[in-house]
Design a protein around this motif. Structure first.
Motif, PDB file in Angstrom:
ATOM      1  N   ASP A  10      -8.036 -48.126  16.072  1.00 51.37           N
ATOM      2  CA  ASP A  10      -7.577 -48.901  17.214  1.00 51.37           C
ATOM      3  C   ASP A  10      -7.364 -50.317  16.713  1.00 51.37           C
ATOM      4  OD1 ASP A  10      -8.266 -46.867  19.291  1.00 51.37           O
ATOM      5  OD2 ASP A  10     -10.302 -47.322  18.641  1.00 51.37           O
ATOM      6  N   THR A  43     -10.143 -40.581  18.488  1.00 50.45           N
ATOM      7  CA  THR A  43      -9.392 -41.526  17.676  1.00 50.45           C
ATOM      8  C   THR A  43      -9.444 -41.070  16.230  1.00 50.45           C
ATOM      9  OG1 THR A  43     -10.151 -43.244  19.150  1.00 50.45           O
ATOM     10  CG2 THR A  43      -9.172 -43.944  17.087  1.00 50.45           C
ATOM     11  N   THR A  58     -12.833 -47.329  21.717  1.00 46.99           N
ATOM     12  CA  THR A  58     -11.449 -47.443  22.193  1.00 46.99           C
ATOM     13  C   THR A  58     -11.430 -48.119  23.558  1.00 46.99           C
ATOM     14  OG1 THR A  58     -10.827 -45.477  20.941  1.00 46.99           O
ATOM     15  CG2 THR A  58      -9.375 -46.107  22.755  1.00 46.99           C
TER      16      THR A  58
HETATM   17 MG   LIG Z   1     -11.916 -44.083  19.972  1.00 46.10          MG
END
Ligand SMILES: [Mg+2]
Ligand SMILES: Nc1nc2c(ncn2[C@@H]2O[C@H](COP(=O)(O)OP(=O)(O)O)[C@@H](O)[C@H]2O)c(=O)[nH]1
Length: 399
Positions: free
Chosen positions: A268, A264, A245
């Protein structure tokens, strides 16, 4: 003053600019359009202080310059326009010292006279926008005689020329006699299946470059900025907390992360715009429970950036596993060893050895910006040098 360049990454690499006396045909399919190539070539030549002559019959000089401005391309006094459009429509062309007005654009002799008089002055680059409209307004032979005129003047006065051409349904014989008149041809086409989902250009011929293995190149035209070489899918993968990220947010201005509870969970995504390249970056989640998604996320990627935490060699088998699960093993790859300045970070040799990725796989070390004065709610930013080095290493393999 130097040889006119296109100002378009891959095209300049392959053709090394346009030498004196050479004529390049930019031949676009009707669905794609080539005018942005023209704007960009003019812009780039003005940047290099080249004198540019534009023969314009597609639109008015005012609209042309406004369109250019939308791409952040600003014309200056080194651009002269022969306006062969305005008097066709009855719209008054605002005549300036840099505009030559054709009083009667359907008078082929007047056009030749004005063009010839300008060419006599000597220009580094002569652009015609558009050659197909010359054919449509007169006929094929007249358009060929315009090319002959340009050619004969370039032979004496130096300079080179670019012809913008839209490949409407002209006859095969006509097209081949046109192509035989020019020194280089670049095709601009769409990848079409009912809708256009990609555009590419390809050098079809070029008589001043020895090596002939030209490739086709995907591009996107963006405002501002112009023609960018485009990579539709670059995968960013690696174990949890390695810095995926952070990397995506450092590489693109408008990255979006779907975050929940810190980690996450979905993906992304970021649009990258860097040194004439554009790429869509897709990040994968690192946690094993999302592995069923990985194949899907990795589909159709054309290159991969594998991010590992340089202090956590115990995660390296997992990193390799993620390459397999995304089916990106074997694609052009760059390894990013992040957190390279933390205590316990492995050296480049140790990293390469433990990752079993072969000596040739480029490996780039990255570190975070000073974390002490950064908003904890924002993704961490990595230092620019490392991120850019990684991107260059990937694009080098992709082009
Ligand atoms: Mg991430
Ligand atoms: N010290 C340090 N921390 C980093 C670095 N890169 C990322 N981090 C931190 O590591 C954590 C995980 O980063 P993230 O980019 O979310 O990893 P991802 O799970 O791979 O997406 C975050 O808390 C970041 O602030 C780095 O280079 N140095």
């Amino acid at each position: 003053m130097k040889d006119p360049l296109f100002g378009i990454g891959k095209l300049d690499d392959e053709l090394t600019g346009i030498p004196d006396k050479k004529i390049v045909l930019l031949s676009a399919s009707p669905s794609v359009g080539n005018e942005v190539f023209g704007y960009q070539i003019i812009h780039n030549n003005l940047l290099h202080k080249n004198k540019v002559l534009l023969y314009l019959n597609r639109t008015s000089p005012q609209s042309y310059l406004t369109e250019m401005k939308d791409y952040d391309f600003i014309a200056d006094a080194n651009l002269t326009i022969i306006d062969s459009y305005s008097n066709m429509t009855g719209i008054q062309s605002s005549s300036t010292s840099n505009t030559v007005i054709v009083e009667n654009p359907s008078d082929g002799e007047e056009i030749k006279k004005k063009l010839s008089a300008e060419l006599e002055k000597g220009y580094d680059l002569v652009l015609i926008d558009s050659l197909s409209l010359v054919i449509d307004a007169f006929d094929f032979n007249y358009a060929m005689s315009i090319i002959d005129l340009v050619k004969s003047k370039l032979d004496i006065k130096k300079g080179s020329s670019v012809l913008l051409f839209t490949d409407w349904d002209y006859g095969t014989n006509e097209i081949s006699s046109l192509v035989s008149k020019v020194n280089a041809e670049v095709e601009i086409r769409g990848i079409e299946k009912r809708v256009i989902f990609g555009q590419y250009f390809a050098v079809i011929k070029c008589d001043w470059v020895k090596e002939k293995n030209f490739s086709s190149v995907l591009f996107k035209s963006v405002k501002p900025g112009g023609i960018k070489i485009y990579f539709p899918k670059v995968l960013i993968t690696g174990p949890t907390d390695a810095g995926k990220t952070s990397f995506i947010h450092s590489a693109s201005r408008d990255a979006v992360s779907v975050d929940r509870l810190g980690g996450t969970i979905a993906l992304d995504h970021g649009n990258l715009d860097f040194e004439g390249y554009k790429a869509d970056l897709f990040g994968t989640p690192g946690q094993e429970r999302f592995d069923p998604l990985l194949k899907l996320l990795g589909g159709e990627a054309i290159g991969v950036i594998l991010i590992v935490d340089a202090t956590k060699p115990d995660q390296f088998p997992r990193a390799i596993e993620m390459l397999r699960k995304t089916e990106s093993y074997g694609l052009p790859i760059v390894v990013v060893a992040n957190k390279a300045n933390l205590p316990g970070a492995l050296s480049v040799e140790e990293l390469k050895d433990k990752l079993h990725l072969g000596k040739d796989a480029p490996l780039v070390q990255t570190i975070a910006e000073d974390l002490s004065h950064i908003d904890p709610n924002e993704p961490t930013k990595l230092k620019k040098e490392g991120v850019e080095q990684a991107l260059r290493a990937l694009f080098k393999q992709l082009t």
